[in-house]
Design an enzyme around this catalytic site. Sequence first.
Site, PDB file in Angstrom:
ATOM      1  N   TYR A  33       0.922  -1.145  -0.131  1.00  0.00           N
ATOM      2  CA  TYR A  33      -0.174   0.094  -0.064  1.00  0.00           C
ATOM      3  C   TYR A  33       0.817   1.245  -0.139  1.00  0.00           C
ATOM      4  O   TYR A  33       2.061   1.195   0.211  1.00  0.00           O
ATOM      5  CB  TYR A  33      -0.956   0.105   1.284  1.00  0.00           C
ATOM      6  CG  TYR A  33      -0.247   0.222   2.586  1.00  0.00           C
ATOM      7  CD1 TYR A  33       0.500  -0.516   3.136  1.00  0.00           C
ATOM      8  CD2 TYR A  33      -0.413   1.507   3.135  1.00  0.00           C
ATOM      9  CE1 TYR A  33       1.117  -0.416   4.280  1.00  0.00           C
ATOM     10  CE2 TYR A  33       0.219   1.684   4.283  1.00  0.00           C
ATOM     11  CZ  TYR A  33       0.959   0.848   5.100  1.00  0.00           C
ATOM     12  OH  TYR A  33       1.449   1.007   6.124  1.00  0.00           O
ATOM     13  N   ARG A  52       7.883   4.159  -4.813  1.00  0.00           N
ATOM     14  CA  ARG A  52       7.946   3.265  -3.813  1.00  0.00           C
ATOM     15  C   ARG A  52       7.118   1.941  -3.978  1.00  0.00           C
ATOM     16  O   ARG A  52       7.290   0.833  -3.677  1.00  0.00           O
ATOM     17  CB  ARG A  52       7.744   4.056  -2.492  1.00  0.00           C
ATOM     18  CG  ARG A  52       8.262   2.903  -1.240  1.00  0.00           C
ATOM     19  CD  ARG A  52       8.200   3.653  -0.010  1.00  0.00           C
ATOM     20  NE  ARG A  52       7.092   4.222   0.487  1.00  0.00           N
ATOM     21  CZ  ARG A  52       6.668   5.032   1.347  1.00  0.00           C
ATOM     22  NH1 ARG A  52       7.661   5.303   2.247  1.00  0.00           N
ATOM     23  NH2 ARG A  52       5.555   5.433   1.678  1.00  0.00           N
ATOM     24  N   ARG A 100      -7.233 -20.555  -2.110  1.00  0.00           N
ATOM     25  CA  ARG A 100      -6.334 -20.446  -1.225  1.00  0.00           C
ATOM     26  C   ARG A 100      -5.167 -21.635  -1.074  1.00  0.00           C
ATOM     27  O   ARG A 100      -5.552 -22.660  -1.165  1.00  0.00           O
ATOM     28  CB  ARG A 100      -6.801 -20.463   0.328  1.00  0.00           C
ATOM     29  CG  ARG A 100      -6.012 -20.107   1.404  1.00  0.00           C
ATOM     30  CD  ARG A 100      -6.722 -20.106   2.702  1.00  0.00           C
ATOM     31  NE  ARG A 100      -5.864 -19.531   3.814  1.00  0.00           N
ATOM     32  CZ  ARG A 100      -5.042 -20.180   4.466  1.00  0.00           C
ATOM     33  NH1 ARG A 100      -4.708 -21.616   4.072  1.00  0.00           N
ATOM     34  NH2 ARG A 100      -3.975 -19.739   5.261  1.00  0.00           N
ATOM     35  N   HIS A 102      -0.698 -21.182  -0.095  1.00  0.00           N
ATOM     36  CA  HIS A 102       0.297 -20.197  -0.160  1.00  0.00           C
ATOM     37  C   HIS A 102       1.240 -19.635  -1.227  1.00  0.00           C
ATOM     38  O   HIS A 102       1.436 -18.539  -1.212  1.00  0.00           O
ATOM     39  CB  HIS A 102       1.372 -20.779   1.089  1.00  0.00           C
ATOM     40  CG  HIS A 102       0.513 -20.713   2.634  1.00  0.00           C
ATOM     41  ND1 HIS A 102      -0.393 -21.629   2.695  1.00  0.00           N
ATOM     42  CD2 HIS A 102       0.825 -20.309   3.715  1.00  0.00           C
ATOM     43  CE1 HIS A 102      -0.919 -21.628   3.966  1.00  0.00           C
ATOM     44  NE2 HIS A 102       0.026 -20.607   4.545  1.00  0.00           N
ATOM     45  N   LYS A 149       6.759  -2.059   1.804  1.00  0.00           N
ATOM     46  CA  LYS A 149       5.295  -1.452   2.320  1.00  0.00           C
ATOM     47  C   LYS A 149       4.231  -2.339   2.296  1.00  0.00           C
ATOM     48  O   LYS A 149       3.107  -2.006   1.419  1.00  0.00           O
ATOM     49  CB  LYS A 149       5.043   0.125   1.918  1.00  0.00           C
ATOM     50  CG  LYS A 149       4.245   0.998   2.951  1.00  0.00           C
ATOM     51  CD  LYS A 149       4.308   2.234   2.378  1.00  0.00           C
ATOM     52  CE  LYS A 149       3.291   3.056   3.092  1.00  0.00           C
ATOM     53  NZ  LYS A 149       3.324   2.926   4.533  1.00  0.00           N
ATOM     54  N   GLU A 182      12.025   2.568  14.348  1.00  0.00           N
ATOM     55  CA  GLU A 182      10.801   3.407  13.693  1.00  0.00           C
ATOM     56  C   GLU A 182       9.703   3.493  14.332  1.00  0.00           C
ATOM     57  O   GLU A 182       9.484   2.429  15.348  1.00  0.00           O
ATOM     58  CB  GLU A 182      10.840   3.076  12.195  1.00  0.00           C
ATOM     59  CG  GLU A 182      10.007   1.988  12.013  1.00  0.00           C
ATOM     60  CD  GLU A 182       9.936   1.671  10.381  1.00  0.00           C
ATOM     61  OE1 GLU A 182       9.821   2.602   9.782  1.00  0.00           O
ATOM     62  OE2 GLU A 182       9.934   0.407  10.035  1.00  0.00           O
ATOM     63  N   LEU A 207      11.274   1.215   7.111  1.00  0.00           N
ATOM     64  CA  LEU A 207      10.741   1.567   5.765  1.00  0.00           C
ATOM     65  C   LEU A 207      11.323   3.164   5.477  1.00  0.00           C
ATOM     66  O   LEU A 207      11.326   3.973   6.280  1.00  0.00           O
ATOM     67  CB  LEU A 207       9.163   2.062   5.937  1.00  0.00           C
ATOM     68  CG  LEU A 207       8.396   2.647   4.748  1.00  0.00           C
ATOM     69  CD1 LEU A 207       8.591   1.196   3.627  1.00  0.00           C
ATOM     70  CD2 LEU A 207       7.318   2.985   4.932  1.00  0.00           C
TER      71      LEU A 207
HETATM   72  N1  PMP Z   1       7.560   3.541   8.790  1.00  0.00           N
HETATM   73  C1  PMP Z   1       6.194   3.274   8.939  1.00  0.00           C
HETATM   74  C2  PMP Z   1       6.370   1.627   9.321  1.00  0.00           C
HETATM   75  C3  PMP Z   1       5.277   3.527   8.145  1.00  0.00           C
HETATM   76  O1  PMP Z   1       4.128   2.849   8.253  1.00  0.00           O
HETATM   77  C4  PMP Z   1       5.265   4.633   7.634  1.00  0.00           C
HETATM   78  C5  PMP Z   1       4.151   5.432   6.980  1.00  0.00           C
HETATM   79  N2  PMP Z   1       3.503   4.929   6.017  1.00  0.00           N
HETATM   80  C6  PMP Z   1       6.582   5.626   7.715  1.00  0.00           C
HETATM   81  C7  PMP Z   1       7.692   5.011   8.194  1.00  0.00           C
HETATM   82  C8  PMP Z   1       6.718   7.114   7.098  1.00  0.00           C
HETATM   83  O2  PMP Z   1       6.542   6.868   5.723  1.00  0.00           O
HETATM   84  P1  PMP Z   1       5.975   7.986   4.619  1.00  0.00           P
HETATM   85  O3  PMP Z   1       6.843   9.240   5.225  1.00  0.00           O
HETATM   86  O4  PMP Z   1       6.380   7.586   3.452  1.00  0.00           O
HETATM   87  O5  PMP Z   1       4.846   8.340   5.231  1.00  0.00           O
END
Ligand code: PMP
Length: 286
Positions: A33, A52, A100, A102, A149, A182, A207
């Site tokens: 996403y 991304r 379904r 895997h 993501k 993070e 991320l």
């Molecule tokens: N880390 C994670 C785990 C996130 O879910 C997000 C938000 N999507 C971010 C960092 C920040 O990313 P962005 O600045 O692209 O929104």
Amino acid sequence: MSRIAYVNGRYVPHAHAMVHVEDRGYQFADGVYEVCEVRDGKLVDERRHMERLQRSLSELRIAMPMATNSLRVVLREVVRQNLVGDGLVYVQVTRGVARRDHAFPTTPVKPALVVTARNVSRAKSDAQAEAGISVVTVPDNRWKRVDIKTVGLLPNVLARQTARDRGAREAWFVDREGFITEGASSNAWIVTAAGTLVTRSANSGILRGITRTVTLEAAGIAKLAVEERPFTVAEAMAAKEAFLTAATQIVMPVIEIDGKKIGDGRPGPVALALRARFHDKAEIGD
Ligand code: PMP
């Protein structure tokens, strides 16, 4: 006004926006996403979000559901139909619908595409930034591919609930060595006593946030000293400032970590300045 969602080629009322029970996103979190900020009806840093998205998809060997330019049209249309001024647009692509099993479907299936959008109050977000937010720390129990993501967000969901249960807005994950990785849905930053901005390198454990990338550029232009390296919870607690970045939060000052006040317990000047300047550096759409 009723909300509209885009679901696999159709614009449908939000209440009737459905995917199949054997969508692999639903059954395996087999999908990715993006969340893109919308400001004054325009998409912020759309190009980077699309890049991304493409990267996340290719890491999972899922095809782009349509050409990027067509996807951009859909995003705009969903923003327009929902009358979004300030808010966000959400894009989700899953591997699609298949019996379904895997392993990937053996006969090609079309990736499933969902786009939604909604308003988010800019005034509320600005008020929150003026007050600052609290975070709590939790062990980072996620898989090793958090650079993708994916919609597999259960650890993030549980972390955010822990934050809420403890009266905080965000949870910061801590790795086995005691370094902050993070947030549940944001990147983590501190400003040291010497005034150096520190955020973990995007090469491991996080991320690569788009807001993080743009904030790094803005910091460079402002001639701030920046170090991309891990920092511990103790270092964060002793920092002059702390803040987080995310497309929906922009730059959000953090005034408390696990109940310990950061700096003088108020949003710091560096965080507030980066927040104020953010949209000068971001790419604002047409
Ligand atoms: N880390 C994670 C785990 C996130 O879910 C997000 C938000 N999507 C971010 C960092 C920040 O990313 P962005 O600045 O692209 O929104």
